[in-house]
Enzyme design. Structure first.
Site, PDB file in Angstrom:
ATOM      1  N   LYS A 121     -16.514  27.057 -29.613  1.00 41.87           N
ATOM      2  CA  LYS A 121     -15.638  27.442 -30.717  1.00 41.87           C
ATOM      3  C   LYS A 121     -16.455  27.832 -31.937  1.00 41.87           C
ATOM      4  O   LYS A 121     -16.186  28.855 -32.590  1.00 41.87           O
ATOM      5  CB  LYS A 121     -14.686  26.307 -31.085  1.00 41.87           C
ATOM      6  CG  LYS A 121     -13.555  26.744 -32.009  1.00 41.87           C
ATOM      7  CD  LYS A 121     -13.066  25.628 -32.897  1.00 41.87           C
ATOM      8  CE  LYS A 121     -13.928  25.522 -34.127  1.00 41.87           C
ATOM      9  NZ  LYS A 121     -13.417  24.600 -35.148  1.00 41.87           N
ATOM     10  N   ASP A 139      -8.920  26.571 -32.105  1.00 40.44           N
ATOM     11  CA  ASP A 139      -8.986  25.201 -32.595  1.00 40.44           C
ATOM     12  C   ASP A 139      -7.667  24.511 -32.250  1.00 40.44           C
ATOM     13  O   ASP A 139      -6.823  25.060 -31.545  1.00 40.44           O
ATOM     14  CB  ASP A 139      -9.258  25.168 -34.102  1.00 40.44           C
ATOM     15  CG  ASP A 139      -8.122  25.764 -34.917  1.00 40.44           C
ATOM     16  OD1 ASP A 139      -7.124  26.231 -34.332  1.00 40.44           O
ATOM     17  OD2 ASP A 139      -8.225  25.741 -36.155  1.00 40.44           O
TER      18      ASP A 139
END
Length: 232
Positions: A121, A139
């Protein structure tokens, strides 16, 4: 409504309500963005933006941050979550960038994810927002909303990323991931949300999910107290 039509309508709402959003983490270049994203794990963007000015005033390049002792880095970032491990990761990634990459943040997913404290991420955010490479960082907010909107089965963030990339055109990914984050914060909270009145949930969420969320958010009536007194 098929998925392509739903995606088109979602994009229209996001463009209308959010527009072109800025990266919420304050930064000056790819390195300071990388540091800020590493710090943001389990910490609000607001808190990261409160901590980084002092950190960057002390060390705003990989070489400078690599020379700072870990206890000093920890003292500068102590208010963020997981500060001890993040202090160690920041020194480690700064040293690797300095020694292995000539002081420049690497521009590939593989090289970024090889740095201490950098997962997929974090690498995706840096690739998208620092270098303009199409990516769809997922997220917890994006995972939650994509599930709520019926764009993924919600089993994992990895699956959510794959589903979103299949759903939306590649040229929209870098803007969309920020738009969804801002939309969630402003219009689509996790709790106490009336999906039937939401600009996106009202058409994107399933009727069953809208009904289930309404039942969950409905205030519970208190049991009536009996007026009779117990005779002993």
């Amino acid at each position: 409504m098929n998925r392509a039509e739903k995606a088109r309508l979602i994009q229209e709402v996001l463009d209308e309500r959010i527009g072109v959003p800025e990266v919420p983490l304050e930064h000056r270049d790819p390195f300071t963005l990388l540091v800020a994203v590493v710090l943001s794990a389990q910490t609000t963007d607001k808190k990261v933006n409160q901590v980084t000015p002092a950190l960057f005033a002390r060390a705003n390049t990989p070489a400078k941050l690599a020379r700072l002792p870990i206890p000093e880095i920890h003292e500068l970032i102590r208010e963020v979550g997981l500060a001890p491990s993040k202090a160690k990761a920041l020194q480690g990634l700064s040293r690797l960038i300095t020694e292995k990459h000539g002081g420049q943040v690497p521009r590939t997913f593989e090289e970024l994810e090889a740095l201490p404290g950098v997962g997929h991420k974090t690498a995706s955010v840096v690739m998208a927002q620092a270098f303009g490479v199409p990516a769809f960082p997922v997220d917890t907010h994006i995972h939650r909303l994509a599930t709520r909107w019926g764009l993924t089965n919600g089993k994992s963030v990895e699956q959510t990323e794959r589903d979103l990339k299949r759903t939306f055109p590649e040229e929209t990914w870098n803007k969309l991931h920020l738009q969804i984050i801002y939309f969630g914060r402003l219009f689509c909270p996790a709790r106490g949300h009336d999906l039937s009145q939401c600009p996106i949930c009202s058409f994107a969420a399933s009727k069953a999910r809208i009904k289930a969320e309404a039942a969950k958010n409905k205030p519970r009536s208190k049991p009536r107290k009996s007026g009779k007194k117990t005779v002993r």
